[in-house]
Design a protein around this motif. Structure first.
Motif, PDB file in Angstrom:
ATOM      1  N   ASN A 137      -7.021   8.944  -6.315  1.00  0.00           N
ATOM      2  CA  ASN A 137      -7.017   7.471  -6.271  1.00  0.00           C
ATOM      3  C   ASN A 137      -8.362   6.981  -6.821  1.00  0.00           C
ATOM      4  OD1 ASN A 137      -7.027   4.762  -5.719  1.00  0.00           O
ATOM      5  ND2 ASN A 137      -6.711   4.970  -3.509  1.00  0.00           N
ATOM      6  N   GLY A 139     -11.856  -6.962  -1.806  1.00  0.00           N
ATOM      7  CA  GLY A 139     -12.060  -5.695  -1.099  1.00  0.00           C
ATOM      8  C   GLY A 139     -13.473  -5.615  -0.536  1.00  0.00           C
ATOM      9  N   SER A 140     -14.443  -6.041  -1.331  1.00  0.00           N
ATOM     10  CA  SER A 140     -15.847  -6.013  -0.869  1.00  0.00           C
ATOM     11  C   SER A 140     -16.042  -6.909   0.339  1.00  0.00           C
ATOM     12  CB  SER A 140     -16.792  -6.479  -1.981  1.00  0.00           C
ATOM     13  OG  SER A 140     -16.688  -5.634  -3.087  1.00  0.00           O
ATOM     14  N   GLN A 184     -19.257   2.993  -5.174  1.00  0.00           N
ATOM     15  CA  GLN A 184     -20.226   1.939  -5.485  1.00  0.00           C
ATOM     16  C   GLN A 184     -20.820   1.339  -4.210  1.00  0.00           C
ATOM     17  OE1 GLN A 184     -19.656  -1.754  -5.209  1.00  0.00           O
ATOM     18  NE2 GLN A 184     -17.787  -1.281  -4.074  1.00  0.00           N
ATOM     19  N   PHE A 197     -14.404   2.389  -5.772  1.00  0.00           N
ATOM     20  CA  PHE A 197     -14.798   1.310  -4.856  1.00  0.00           C
ATOM     21  C   PHE A 197     -15.733   1.873  -3.776  1.00  0.00           C
ATOM     22  CE2 PHE A 197     -14.119  -0.959  -0.852  1.00  0.00           C
ATOM     23  CZ  PHE A 197     -14.416  -2.266  -1.225  1.00  0.00           C
ATOM     24  N   TYR A 198     -15.347   3.006  -3.182  1.00  0.00           N
ATOM     25  CA  TYR A 198     -16.159   3.580  -2.099  1.00  0.00           C
ATOM     26  C   TYR A 198     -17.498   4.107  -2.617  1.00  0.00           C
ATOM     27  CZ  TYR A 198     -11.771   3.293   0.444  1.00  0.00           C
ATOM     28  OH  TYR A 198     -10.622   2.828   1.030  1.00  0.00           O
ATOM     29  N   LEU A 216      -7.082  -0.050   3.614  1.00  0.00           N
ATOM     30  CA  LEU A 216      -7.677  -1.152   2.842  1.00  0.00           C
ATOM     31  C   LEU A 216      -6.736  -1.391   1.678  1.00  0.00           C
ATOM     32  CD1 LEU A 216     -10.032  -3.064   1.973  1.00  0.00           C
ATOM     33  CD2 LEU A 216     -10.895  -1.138   0.629  1.00  0.00           C
ATOM     34  N   PHE A 217      -6.318  -2.633   1.520  1.00  0.00           N
ATOM     35  CA  PHE A 217      -5.407  -2.938   0.406  1.00  0.00           C
ATOM     36  C   PHE A 217      -5.630  -4.372  -0.059  1.00  0.00           C
ATOM     37  CE2 PHE A 217      -1.252  -4.490  -1.225  1.00  0.00           C
ATOM     38  CZ  PHE A 217      -1.096  -3.596  -2.287  1.00  0.00           C
ATOM     39  N   VAL A 218      -5.702  -4.519  -1.365  1.00  0.00           N
ATOM     40  CA  VAL A 218      -5.808  -5.856  -1.978  1.00  0.00           C
ATOM     41  C   VAL A 218      -4.658  -5.984  -2.969  1.00  0.00           C
ATOM     42  CG1 VAL A 218      -7.228  -7.356  -3.447  1.00  0.00           C
ATOM     43  CG2 VAL A 218      -8.317  -5.939  -1.687  1.00  0.00           C
ATOM     44  N   GLU A 234       0.920   4.182  -2.746  1.00  0.00           N
ATOM     45  CA  GLU A 234       0.688   5.596  -2.420  1.00  0.00           C
ATOM     46  C   GLU A 234       1.970   6.437  -2.508  1.00  0.00           C
ATOM     47  OE1 GLU A 234      -1.301   5.384   1.421  1.00  0.00           O
ATOM     48  OE2 GLU A 234      -3.239   5.407   0.394  1.00  0.00           O
ATOM     49  N   GLY A 248     -13.692  -9.391  -5.743  1.00  0.00           N
ATOM     50  CA  GLY A 248     -14.573  -9.352  -4.571  1.00  0.00           C
ATOM     51  C   GLY A 248     -13.856  -9.376  -3.228  1.00  0.00           C
ATOM     52  N   ARG A 294      -7.239  -8.291  -7.381  1.00  0.00           N
ATOM     53  CA  ARG A 294      -8.232  -7.208  -7.493  1.00  0.00           C
ATOM     54  C   ARG A 294      -9.367  -7.569  -8.443  1.00  0.00           C
ATOM     55  NH1 ARG A 294      -3.858  -2.329  -7.486  1.00  0.00           N
ATOM     56  NH2 ARG A 294      -3.017  -2.878  -5.435  1.00  0.00           N
ATOM     57  N   SER A 318      -9.369   4.272  -8.412  1.00  0.00           N
ATOM     58  CA  SER A 318      -9.881   2.915  -8.129  1.00  0.00           C
ATOM     59  C   SER A 318     -10.473   2.864  -6.721  1.00  0.00           C
ATOM     60  CB  SER A 318      -8.788   1.857  -8.318  1.00  0.00           C
ATOM     61  OG  SER A 318      -7.629   2.208  -7.594  1.00  0.00           O
ATOM     62  N   ALA A 330      -9.334   9.054   1.907  1.00  0.00           N
ATOM     63  CA  ALA A 330      -8.808   8.573   0.622  1.00  0.00           C
ATOM     64  C   ALA A 330      -8.095   9.731  -0.059  1.00  0.00           C
ATOM     65  CB  ALA A 330      -9.939   8.065  -0.260  1.00  0.00           C
ATOM     66  N   LEU A 338       0.834  -1.205   0.000  1.00  0.00           N
ATOM     67  CA  LEU A 338       0.000   0.000   0.000  1.00  0.00           C
ATOM     68  C   LEU A 338       0.874   1.262   0.000  1.00  0.00           C
ATOM     69  CD1 LEU A 338      -2.737   1.416   0.120  1.00  0.00           C
ATOM     70  CD2 LEU A 338      -2.719   1.133   2.604  1.00  0.00           C
TER      71      LEU A 338
HETATM   72  C1  COA Z   1      -9.610  -0.316  -3.918  1.00  0.00           C
HETATM   73  C2  COA Z   1      -9.364  -1.813  -3.747  1.00  0.00           C
HETATM   74  C3  COA Z   1      -9.208  -2.127  -2.277  1.00  0.00           C
HETATM   75  C4  COA Z   1     -10.561  -2.574  -4.306  1.00  0.00           C
HETATM   76  O1  COA Z   1     -10.388  -3.957  -4.010  1.00  0.00           O
HETATM   77  P1  COA Z   1     -10.993  -5.094  -4.960  1.00  0.00           P
HETATM   78  O2  COA Z   1     -10.826  -6.390  -4.282  1.00  0.00           O
HETATM   79  O3  COA Z   1     -10.403  -4.972  -6.311  1.00  0.00           O
HETATM   80  O4  COA Z   1     -12.528  -4.653  -4.990  1.00  0.00           O
HETATM   81  P2  COA Z   1     -13.785  -5.522  -5.445  1.00  0.00           P
HETATM   82  O5  COA Z   1     -13.369  -6.603  -6.389  1.00  0.00           O
HETATM   83  O6  COA Z   1     -14.519  -5.966  -4.237  1.00  0.00           O
HETATM   84  O7  COA Z   1     -14.618  -4.425  -6.238  1.00  0.00           O
HETATM   85  C5  COA Z   1     -15.965  -4.078  -5.924  1.00  0.00           C
HETATM   86  C6  COA Z   1     -16.424  -2.985  -6.862  1.00  0.00           C
HETATM   87  O8  COA Z   1     -15.684  -1.767  -6.633  1.00  0.00           O
HETATM   88  C7  COA Z   1     -15.520  -1.059  -7.883  1.00  0.00           C
HETATM   89  N1  COA Z   1     -14.099  -1.046  -8.235  1.00  0.00           N
HETATM   90  C8  COA Z   1     -13.088  -1.709  -7.644  1.00  0.00           C
HETATM   91  N2  COA Z   1     -11.913  -1.433  -8.253  1.00  0.00           N
HETATM   92  C9  COA Z   1     -12.199  -0.578  -9.255  1.00  0.00           C
HETATM   93  C10 COA Z   1     -11.413   0.061 -10.256  1.00  0.00           C
HETATM   94  N3  COA Z   1     -10.079  -0.135 -10.354  1.00  0.00           N
HETATM   95  N4  COA Z   1     -12.036   0.857 -11.147  1.00  0.00           N
HETATM   96  C11 COA Z   1     -13.366   1.079 -11.085  1.00  0.00           C
HETATM   97  N5  COA Z   1     -14.183   0.485 -10.157  1.00  0.00           N
HETATM   98  C12 COA Z   1     -13.597  -0.320  -9.253  1.00  0.00           C
HETATM   99  C13 COA Z   1     -16.295  -1.875  -8.915  1.00  0.00           C
HETATM  100  O9  COA Z   1     -17.628  -1.388  -8.927  1.00  0.00           O
HETATM  101  C14 COA Z   1     -16.230  -3.286  -8.323  1.00  0.00           C
HETATM  102  O10 COA Z   1     -17.274  -4.131  -8.787  1.00  0.00           O
HETATM  103  P3  COA Z   1     -17.062  -4.933 -10.183  1.00  0.00           P
HETATM  104  O11 COA Z   1     -15.690  -5.549 -10.155  1.00  0.00           O
HETATM  105  O12 COA Z   1     -18.184  -5.929 -10.147  1.00  0.00           O
HETATM  106  O13 COA Z   1     -17.205  -3.911 -11.258  1.00  0.00           O
HETATM  107  C15 COA Z   1      -8.090  -2.268  -4.536  1.00  0.00           C
HETATM  108  O14 COA Z   1      -8.189  -1.803  -5.862  1.00  0.00           O
HETATM  109  C16 COA Z   1      -6.794  -1.768  -3.933  1.00  0.00           C
HETATM  110  O15 COA Z   1      -6.248  -2.360  -3.006  1.00  0.00           O
HETATM  111  N6  COA Z   1      -6.284  -0.672  -4.477  1.00  0.00           N
HETATM  112  C17 COA Z   1      -5.003  -0.129  -4.019  1.00  0.00           C
HETATM  113  C18 COA Z   1      -5.084   0.420  -2.609  1.00  0.00           C
HETATM  114  C19 COA Z   1      -6.198   1.403  -2.425  1.00  0.00           C
HETATM  115  O16 COA Z   1      -6.524   2.227  -3.270  1.00  0.00           O
HETATM  116  N7  COA Z   1      -6.800   1.330  -1.242  1.00  0.00           N
HETATM  117  C20 COA Z   1      -7.780   2.276  -0.819  1.00  0.00           C
HETATM  118  C21 COA Z   1      -7.028   3.420  -0.257  1.00  0.00           C
HETATM  119  S1  COA Z   1      -8.070   4.699   0.288  1.00  0.00           S
END
Ligand code: COA
Length: 170
Positions: free
Chosen positions: A130, A103-104, A139, A136-137, A91-93, A28, A101, A98, A132, A126, A24
């Motif tokens: 950022n 992160g969800s 949706q 995520f937030y 929160l980090f995946v 960042e 599901g 990615r 993505s 956040a 993470l």
């Molecule tokens: C943000 C993050 C935690 C999302 O985790 P993830 O496991 O990929 O999320 P999910 O698979 O549960 O996604 C759920 C929904 O969020 C939205 N979403 C997630 N990533 C997205 C992206 N890159 N672009 C657009 N929408 C996104 C979508 O609506 C997605 O549903 P869908 O895949 O059916 O379209 C991941 O991308 C991450 O770790 N990013 C880097 C660190 C970060 O930004 N952390 C948050 C810091 S504030």
């Protein structure tokens, strides 16, 4: 869907959590600021006066070897107006996991916990730009908090030391 489970972090996850924290920090562009090590995580997440809790998403493998795919670190906070709320620190995946599901599922665990404690809300920060993370937030239905005339203050270590030495004489 990826094969994973979400569970409470254990003290023996600290090396893996630190690996994800580095991920993470790298994402960042803050890796140069990272001071946390495994011992800090053990003390502050699992010690007598712990200050954070953590959910982890663990990849389930038929070989029995496990690897963490993501984490959500949180702490309880409190406001005198409405009581307890849940603050999400990180929160980090991992990239490979990615959009599957993970992160969800991590977020769902935090929401269930917050609801079970009767929290009126969850809160986190956040970084602007950022997309993505923000998508995520959004949706989830999260709204950007209008901070109106509120300011966030930070007192760094040097400033604390200087201010303390001016106030406390011993
Ligand atoms: C943000 C993050 C935690 C999302 O985790 P993830 O496991 O990929 O999320 P999910 O698979 O549960 O996604 C759920 C929904 O969020 C939205 N979403 C997630 N990533 C997205 C992206 N890159 N672009 C657009 N929408 C996104 C979508 O609506 C997605 O549903 P869908 O895949 O059916 O379209 C991941 O991308 C991450 O770790 N990013 C880097 C660190 C970060 O930004 N952390 C948050 C810091 S504030």
């Amino acid at each position: 869907m990826a094969e994973f489970i979400v569970r409470d972090a254990r003290v023996d996850d600290c090396d893996e959590i630190l690996r994800l924290i580095k991920g993470l920090a790298e994402f960042e562009k803050k890796l140069h600021l990272l001071r946390t090590d495994t011992e800090t995580l053990k003390r502050d997440g699992f010690g007598e006066k712990k200050v954070f809790d953590c959910f982890v998403a663990e990849e389930t493998q038929s070989t029995g070897r496990s690897r963490l795919a993501g984490y959500l670190m949180y702490m309880w906070s409190f406001t005198t107006l409405t009581g307890r709320f849940l603050y999400v620190e990180d929160l980090f995946v991992e990239r490979d996991f990615r959009r599957k599901g993970v992160g969800s599922a991590l977020w769902a665990s935090a929401m269930k916990l917050a609801l079970s404690w009767g929290c009126g809300y969850m809160q986190w920060m956040a970084k602007r730009g950022n997309t993505s993370g923000i998508n995520f937030y959004k949706q989830l239905g999260a709204l950007e908090t209008n901070t109106n005339n509120l300011m966030t203050f930070t007192l760094d270590e040097d400033a604390m030391t200087t201010a303390c030495s001016k106030i406390v004489s011993d």
